[in-house]
Scaffold this motif. Structure first.
Motif, PDB file in Angstrom:
ATOM      1  N   ALA A 190       0.828  -1.207   0.000  1.00  0.00           N
ATOM      2  CA  ALA A 190       0.000   0.000   0.000  1.00  0.00           C
ATOM      3  C   ALA A 190       0.861   1.254   0.000  1.00  0.00           C
ATOM      4  O   ALA A 190       0.538   2.246  -0.678  1.00  0.00           O
ATOM      5  CB  ALA A 190      -0.939  -0.012   1.208  1.00  0.00           C
ATOM      6  N   GLN A 191       1.960   1.229   0.753  1.00  0.00           N
ATOM      7  CA  GLN A 191       2.878   2.372   0.753  1.00  0.00           C
ATOM      8  C   GLN A 191       3.423   2.638  -0.646  1.00  0.00           C
ATOM      9  O   GLN A 191       3.472   3.780  -1.104  1.00  0.00           O
ATOM     10  CB  GLN A 191       4.048   2.115   1.715  1.00  0.00           C
ATOM     11  N   LEU A 192       3.852   1.578  -1.313  1.00  0.00           N
ATOM     12  CA  LEU A 192       4.413   1.717  -2.657  1.00  0.00           C
ATOM     13  C   LEU A 192       3.368   2.254  -3.631  1.00  0.00           C
ATOM     14  O   LEU A 192       3.652   3.143  -4.435  1.00  0.00           O
ATOM     15  CB  LEU A 192       4.957   0.372  -3.143  1.00  0.00           C
ATOM     16  N   LYS A 193       2.157   1.743  -3.559  1.00  0.00           N
ATOM     17  CA  LYS A 193       1.116   2.139  -4.505  1.00  0.00           C
ATOM     18  C   LYS A 193       0.634   3.562  -4.270  1.00  0.00           C
ATOM     19  O   LYS A 193       0.129   4.215  -5.190  1.00  0.00           O
ATOM     20  CB  LYS A 193      -0.035   1.144  -4.439  1.00  0.00           C
ATOM     21  N   ARG A 194       0.804   4.073  -3.048  1.00  0.00           N
ATOM     22  CA  ARG A 194       0.439   5.467  -2.768  1.00  0.00           C
ATOM     23  C   ARG A 194       1.471   6.457  -3.292  1.00  0.00           C
ATOM     24  O   ARG A 194       1.167   7.622  -3.526  1.00  0.00           O
ATOM     25  CB  ARG A 194       0.302   5.688  -1.248  1.00  0.00           C
ATOM     26  N   ALA A 195       2.693   6.000  -3.455  1.00  0.00           N
ATOM     27  CA  ALA A 195       3.803   6.905  -3.734  1.00  0.00           C
ATOM     28  C   ALA A 195       3.794   7.421  -5.169  1.00  0.00           C
ATOM     29  O   ALA A 195       3.617   6.657  -6.116  1.00  0.00           O
ATOM     30  CB  ALA A 195       5.124   6.207  -3.446  1.00  0.00           C
ATOM     31  N   GLU A 196       4.034   8.716  -5.297  1.00  0.00           N
ATOM     32  CA  GLU A 196       4.284   9.316  -6.597  1.00  0.00           C
ATOM     33  C   GLU A 196       5.786   9.377  -6.868  1.00  0.00           C
ATOM     34  O   GLU A 196       6.214   9.431  -8.023  1.00  0.00           O
ATOM     35  CB  GLU A 196       3.689  10.716  -6.645  1.00  0.00           C
ATOM     36  N   LEU A 197       6.557   9.389  -5.809  1.00  0.00           N
ATOM     37  CA  LEU A 197       8.009   9.384  -5.907  1.00  0.00           C
ATOM     38  C   LEU A 197       8.559   8.445  -4.837  1.00  0.00           C
ATOM     39  O   LEU A 197       8.111   8.489  -3.695  1.00  0.00           O
ATOM     40  CB  LEU A 197       8.560  10.796  -5.696  1.00  0.00           C
ATOM     41  N   VAL A 198       9.496   7.586  -5.221  1.00  0.00           N
ATOM     42  CA  VAL A 198      10.187   6.698  -4.288  1.00  0.00           C
ATOM     43  C   VAL A 198      11.639   7.135  -4.197  1.00  0.00           C
ATOM     44  O   VAL A 198      12.290   7.368  -5.219  1.00  0.00           O
ATOM     45  CB  VAL A 198      10.104   5.226  -4.735  1.00  0.00           C
ATOM     46  N   VAL A 199      12.129   7.266  -2.970  1.00  0.00           N
ATOM     47  CA  VAL A 199      13.529   7.592  -2.732  1.00  0.00           C
ATOM     48  C   VAL A 199      14.146   6.440  -1.948  1.00  0.00           C
ATOM     49  O   VAL A 199      13.656   6.093  -0.868  1.00  0.00           O
ATOM     50  CB  VAL A 199      13.677   8.908  -1.953  1.00  0.00           C
ATOM     51  N   MET A 232      12.003  15.724  -8.776  1.00  0.00           N
ATOM     52  CA  MET A 232      10.672  16.209  -8.378  1.00  0.00           C
ATOM     53  C   MET A 232      10.089  17.116  -9.456  1.00  0.00           C
ATOM     54  O   MET A 232       8.893  17.025  -9.785  1.00  0.00           O
ATOM     55  CB  MET A 232      10.759  16.961  -7.060  1.00  0.00           C
ATOM     56  N   ASP A 233      10.925  17.961 -10.034  1.00  0.00           N
ATOM     57  CA  ASP A 233      10.450  18.851 -11.095  1.00  0.00           C
ATOM     58  C   ASP A 233      10.034  18.044 -12.332  1.00  0.00           C
ATOM     59  O   ASP A 233       9.002  18.316 -12.956  1.00  0.00           O
ATOM     60  CB  ASP A 233      11.529  19.853 -11.476  1.00  0.00           C
ATOM     61  N   GLN A 234      10.832  17.044 -12.677  1.00  0.00           N
ATOM     62  CA  GLN A 234      10.489  16.200 -13.823  1.00  0.00           C
ATOM     63  C   GLN A 234       9.211  15.408 -13.565  1.00  0.00           C
ATOM     64  O   GLN A 234       8.346  15.291 -14.440  1.00  0.00           O
ATOM     65  CB  GLN A 234      11.639  15.239 -14.134  1.00  0.00           C
ATOM     66  N   ALA A 235       9.096  14.868 -12.352  1.00  0.00           N
ATOM     67  CA  ALA A 235       7.924  14.079 -12.002  1.00  0.00           C
ATOM     68  C   ALA A 235       6.663  14.923 -12.006  1.00  0.00           C
ATOM     69  O   ALA A 235       5.576  14.464 -12.406  1.00  0.00           O
ATOM     70  CB  ALA A 235       8.125  13.427 -10.637  1.00  0.00           C
ATOM     71  N   ALA A 236       6.783  16.165 -11.560  1.00  0.00           N
ATOM     72  CA  ALA A 236       5.610  17.055 -11.513  1.00  0.00           C
ATOM     73  C   ALA A 236       5.101  17.361 -12.910  1.00  0.00           C
ATOM     74  O   ALA A 236       3.917  17.685 -13.085  1.00  0.00           O
ATOM     75  CB  ALA A 236       5.972  18.340 -10.786  1.00  0.00           C
TER      76      ALA A 236
END
Length: 204
Positions: free
Chosen positions: A72-81, A198-202
């Motif tokens: 669930a944590q992984l599926k919620r994430a828009e970015l993983v670090v 983050m800028d690319q992902a946005a």
């Protein structure tokens, strides 16, 4: 607000991994991200794939009963670090196990009906940043080993599970004798890599 999952993997809380994780969390929060932090060692994560998980790998539904929270944590994430040490030019066992068990069929990807290429399911994941430390000098990782950790994470994990996600990587070489000045330079570089991702992902 971007939802970020930061996963760290080091048995010592006062390690460089811990310090880098804190710096990255501070930057994420300063940029308004919602950060979910998972310290695999502190959480007591069990890395070994269970018999039930392996048995159900090609059967629907996949038995994810032991790792529902982590999935669930992984599926919620828009970015993983990911923040971790590179040991023997590979991922720490506990981090490899997190990928084995959490980037799971039916959740992170689907098997093809003919057992051909798998199809990614992490459509909400926009990027993954890996920040790692190595005892080896950079030339060994680049020229002799050909950057195995970077290649595995980018092409073997992210590209197949989240094809549209962007990838970032920052490695601190000769970490065992790093000076405060060189560490500060690397921390700034890791933060720049985070900002760029983050800028690319946005923009996706």
């Amino acid at each position: 607000m971007m939802r970020v999952l930061l996963v760290s993997a080091h048995p010592l809380s006062d390690s460089l991994t811990g310090q880098l994780s804190t710096k990255l969390v501070q930057r994420l929060e300063a940029r308004g991200a919602v950060v979910e932090r998972l310290d695999l060692y502190a959480a007591g994560f069990a890395p070994a794939l269970t018999a039930e998980e392996r048995r159900s790998t090609y059967v629907e539904p996949y038995d994810a009963s032991a790792v529902t929270k982590e999935i669930a944590q992984l599926k919620r994430a828009e970015l993983v670090v990911l923040v971790f040490p590179t040991w023997w030019f590979g991922l720490p066992a506990i981090l490899k196990g997190w990928i084995d068990r959490v980037w799971a069929p039916g959740h992170a990807y689907d098997h093809a009906s003919d057992l051909g290429p798998i199809k990614g399911r992490l459509t909400g994941l926009r990027g993954l940043l890996a920040v790692t430390t190595l005892g080896a000098p950079g030339w060994v990782d680049w020229l002799v080993m050909r950057r195995p950790v970077r290649r595995v994470l980018r092409w073997g994990v992210l590209k197949v599970c989240a094809p549209k996600a962007r990838f970032g990587f920052a490695a601190l070489y000769r970490a065992e004798d790093v000076t405060p000045a060189r560490l500060a330079v690397f921390e700034a570089r890791a933060i720049r890599a985070l900002d760029r991702l983050m800028d690319q992902a946005a923009a996706i």
